[in-house]
Write an enzyme that holds these catalytic residues in place. Structure first.
Site, mmCIF file in Angstrom:
data_model
loop_
_atom_site.group_PDB
_atom_site.id
_atom_site.type_symbol
_atom_site.label_atom_id
_atom_site.label_comp_id
_atom_site.label_asym_id
_atom_site.label_seq_id
_atom_site.Cartn_x
_atom_site.Cartn_y
_atom_site.Cartn_z
ATOM 1 N N ASP A 38 -14.038 -2.713 17.372
ATOM 2 C CA ASP A 38 -15.191 -3.593 17.208
ATOM 3 C C ASP A 38 -16.219 -2.915 16.303
ATOM 4 O O ASP A 38 -16.732 -1.847 16.630
ATOM 5 C CB ASP A 38 -15.813 -3.864 18.584
ATOM 6 C CG ASP A 38 -17.023 -4.776 18.507
ATOM 7 O OD1 ASP A 38 -16.853 -6.001 18.638
ATOM 8 O OD2 ASP A 38 -18.149 -4.270 18.303
ATOM 9 N N TYR A 48 -23.689 -2.074 11.496
ATOM 10 C CA TYR A 48 -23.414 -0.717 11.977
ATOM 11 C C TYR A 48 -23.268 0.271 10.814
ATOM 12 O O TYR A 48 -23.252 1.477 11.016
ATOM 13 C CB TYR A 48 -22.149 -0.651 12.847
ATOM 14 C CG TYR A 48 -22.177 -1.464 14.127
ATOM 15 C CD1 TYR A 48 -23.339 -2.079 14.574
ATOM 16 C CD2 TYR A 48 -21.032 -1.619 14.902
ATOM 17 C CE1 TYR A 48 -23.357 -2.833 15.739
ATOM 18 C CE2 TYR A 48 -21.041 -2.364 16.078
ATOM 19 C CZ TYR A 48 -22.207 -2.982 16.478
ATOM 20 O OH TYR A 48 -22.201 -3.720 17.637
ATOM 21 N N LYS A 74 -18.861 -8.356 12.632
ATOM 22 C CA LYS A 74 -19.916 -9.341 12.919
ATOM 23 C C LYS A 74 -20.795 -9.497 11.689
ATOM 24 O O LYS A 74 -21.169 -8.500 11.054
ATOM 25 C CB LYS A 74 -20.777 -8.866 14.098
ATOM 26 C CG LYS A 74 -19.980 -8.366 15.283
ATOM 27 C CD LYS A 74 -20.851 -7.952 16.454
ATOM 28 C CE LYS A 74 -20.066 -7.120 17.444
ATOM 29 N NZ LYS A 74 -19.950 -5.686 17.095
ATOM 30 N N HIS A 107 -23.594 -12.323 14.765
ATOM 31 C CA HIS A 107 -24.049 -11.180 15.569
ATOM 32 C C HIS A 107 -25.170 -11.529 16.557
ATOM 33 O O HIS A 107 -25.145 -11.104 17.710
ATOM 34 C CB HIS A 107 -24.498 -10.051 14.631
ATOM 35 C CG HIS A 107 -24.446 -8.690 15.255
ATOM 36 N ND1 HIS A 107 -24.140 -7.561 14.545
ATOM 37 C CD2 HIS A 107 -24.656 -8.285 16.528
ATOM 38 C CE1 HIS A 107 -24.173 -6.518 15.362
ATOM 39 N NE2 HIS A 107 -24.480 -6.937 16.574
HETATM 40 N N1 LIG Z 1 -22.854 -7.657 19.883
HETATM 41 C C1 LIG Z 1 -23.864 -6.841 20.034
HETATM 42 O O1 LIG Z 1 -25.030 -7.197 19.779
HETATM 43 C C2 LIG Z 1 -23.616 -5.468 20.535
HETATM 44 C C3 LIG Z 1 -24.685 -4.684 21.004
HETATM 45 C C4 LIG Z 1 -24.409 -3.420 21.496
HETATM 46 C C5 LIG Z 1 -23.107 -2.951 21.512
HETATM 47 N N2 LIG Z 1 -22.086 -3.721 21.037
HETATM 48 C C6 LIG Z 1 -20.681 -3.235 20.997
HETATM 49 O O2 LIG Z 1 -20.330 -2.773 22.292
HETATM 50 C C7 LIG Z 1 -19.872 -1.435 22.193
HETATM 51 C C8 LIG Z 1 -20.162 -0.717 23.484
HETATM 52 O O3 LIG Z 1 -21.544 -0.534 23.680
HETATM 53 P P1 LIG Z 1 -22.266 0.898 23.550
HETATM 54 O O4 LIG Z 1 -21.421 1.771 22.726
HETATM 55 O O5 LIG Z 1 -23.638 0.651 23.116
HETATM 56 O O6 LIG Z 1 -22.404 1.363 25.025
HETATM 57 P P2 LIG Z 1 -21.401 1.711 26.220
HETATM 58 O O7 LIG Z 1 -19.986 1.564 25.827
HETATM 59 O O8 LIG Z 1 -21.945 1.027 27.434
HETATM 60 O O9 LIG Z 1 -21.728 3.225 26.432
HETATM 61 C C9 LIG Z 1 -21.459 4.188 25.478
HETATM 62 C C10 LIG Z 1 -22.080 5.476 26.010
HETATM 63 O O10 LIG Z 1 -21.411 5.854 27.189
HETATM 64 C C11 LIG Z 1 -20.887 7.152 27.063
HETATM 65 N N3 LIG Z 1 -19.562 7.151 27.659
HETATM 66 C C12 LIG Z 1 -18.487 6.407 27.291
HETATM 67 N N4 LIG Z 1 -17.461 6.654 28.109
HETATM 68 C C13 LIG Z 1 -17.886 7.579 28.986
HETATM 69 C C14 LIG Z 1 -17.267 8.248 30.074
HETATM 70 N N5 LIG Z 1 -16.009 7.994 30.407
HETATM 71 N N6 LIG Z 1 -18.009 9.151 30.781
HETATM 72 C C15 LIG Z 1 -19.292 9.390 30.442
HETATM 73 N N7 LIG Z 1 -19.933 8.801 29.429
HETATM 74 C C16 LIG Z 1 -19.226 7.894 28.707
HETATM 75 C C17 LIG Z 1 -20.849 7.454 25.600
HETATM 76 O O11 LIG Z 1 -21.135 8.821 25.409
HETATM 77 P P3 LIG Z 1 -20.045 9.857 24.793
HETATM 78 O O12 LIG Z 1 -19.983 9.556 23.335
HETATM 79 O O13 LIG Z 1 -20.674 11.157 25.138
HETATM 80 O O14 LIG Z 1 -18.745 9.606 25.513
HETATM 81 C C18 LIG Z 1 -21.991 6.617 25.052
HETATM 82 O O15 LIG Z 1 -23.207 7.346 25.154
HETATM 83 C C19 LIG Z 1 -20.627 -0.912 20.966
HETATM 84 O O16 LIG Z 1 -20.070 0.281 20.482
HETATM 85 C C20 LIG Z 1 -20.506 -2.081 20.032
HETATM 86 O O17 LIG Z 1 -19.242 -2.082 19.418
HETATM 87 C C21 LIG Z 1 -22.327 -4.979 20.563
#
Ligand SMILES: NC(=O)c1ccc[n+]([C@@H]2O[C@H](COP(=O)([O-])OP(=O)(O)OC[C@H]3O[C@@H](n4cnc5c(N)ncnc54)[C@H](OP(=O)(O)O)[C@@H]3O)[C@@H](O)[C@H]2O)c1
Length: 267
Positions: free
Chosen positions: A34, A39, A64, A97
């Protein structure tokens, strides 16, 4: 229409960090990636995919469209630019998006351009992100029933979005949960920690398994190979009815993301 349920997020990751994350994930067996125009990492994602050697046909790539590119004369050219960066002829899923109600382009205009991108074969599926019930309804009206594959929304044990998810289920639209880990916040939750201990799992696996069991797609991101590997194992974790009921009680309207000018009036 099927959206694969377990993918890799790439928000906030740029340069070598995103190349390493995508390459590790692909080596571990992830096949869904994704990204988004905003980004600023599509070229690096494309590079990582090319260097991984995984055939394009095995991959499911989502990007997106950013709000600056919603006008009818900009959306498809901007997508072609994304495709060049991603080094592919098509994406599997193309999303709007944010609804961005104040940006001067009508929903019908950008949804029609999105549908046109699909007709041209530039994307296999289309969808939306951060849409509330009313805007999802308008989007369906613009492109037709059965056309919208997913609404990608912030959804975690702290923000369960019951009304919106019920509506999406009724419409046959897959829910994609972003920030299922609430950007790390839910990892400190004591109830999730108890459930994790009971299953000899990690808290991240419990949060991801909860979302998967509700029928949602997830796209957790990580910069660490060990987290990428352990998150993927959430697919094999089976929570019981008692676990699911306890997690349901964690709801606290814990929204992390709601940018002014982009976000809708949330349900
Ligand atoms: N459509 C939208 O508007 C929108 C908005 C936000 C996000 N997104 C998408 O959703 C994806 C996911 O959201 P996100 O990346 O913001 O947040 P997330 O997946 O909720 O959390 C990522 C965070 O969690 C940590 N993490 C991941 N796995 C872990 C584990 N097993 N143990 C401990 N810590 C862990 C990562 O740190 P480490 O790197 O240290 O593992 C990172 O700091 C994004 O990358 C993006 O592609 C879309």
């Amino acid at each position: 229409m099927s959206i694969p349920t377990f993918g890799l997020g790439t928000f906030r990751l740029t340069g070598q960090a995103v190349i390493d994350s995508v390459k590790s994930a692909l080596a571990l067996g992830y096949r869904v990636i994704d990204t988004a125009q905003i980004y600023k990492n599509e070229a690096e994602v494309g590079q990582a995919i090319a260097e991984s050697g995984v055939p394009r046909s095995e991959l499911f790539i989502t990007t997106k469209i950013w709000v600056d590119n919603y006008a009818a004369d900009k959306l498809i050219p901007s997508l072609r630019d994304s495709l060049n960066k991603l080094r592919t002829d098509y994406v599997d899923l193309l999303l709007i998006h944010w609804p961005a109600p104040g940006n001067g382009v009508e929903l019908r205009e950008y949804m029609t351009a999105l549908a046109e991108a699909k007709k041209l074969g530039l994307t296999r599926h289309i969808g939306v992100s951060n849409f509330n019930i009313e805007l999802t309804r308008q989007a369906i009206d613009a492109v037709g029933e059965g056309e919208i594959a997913t609404n990608q929304i912030e959804l975690s044990p702290y923000l369960q979005n019951d009304k919106l998810t019920a509506y999406l289920k009724e419409q046959g639209i897959t829910v994609t949960s972003y920030m299922t880990l609430a950007y790390g916040k839910v990892l400190k939750d004591p109830v999730l920690a108890e459930i994790a201990a009971k299953h000899k799992a990690t808290v991240a696996q419990v949060a991801l398994a909860w979302a998967l069991q509700l029928g949602y797609a997830v796209i957790p991101s990580s910069t660490k190979r060990e987290n990428l590997a352990s998150n993927l194992l959430a697919r094999g974790l089976k929570l019981d009815a008692d676990d699911m009921a306890r997690i349901a009680t964690l709801e606290r309207n814990g929204r992390e993301v709601s940018p002014d000018g982009l976000a809708p009036a949330w349900d």
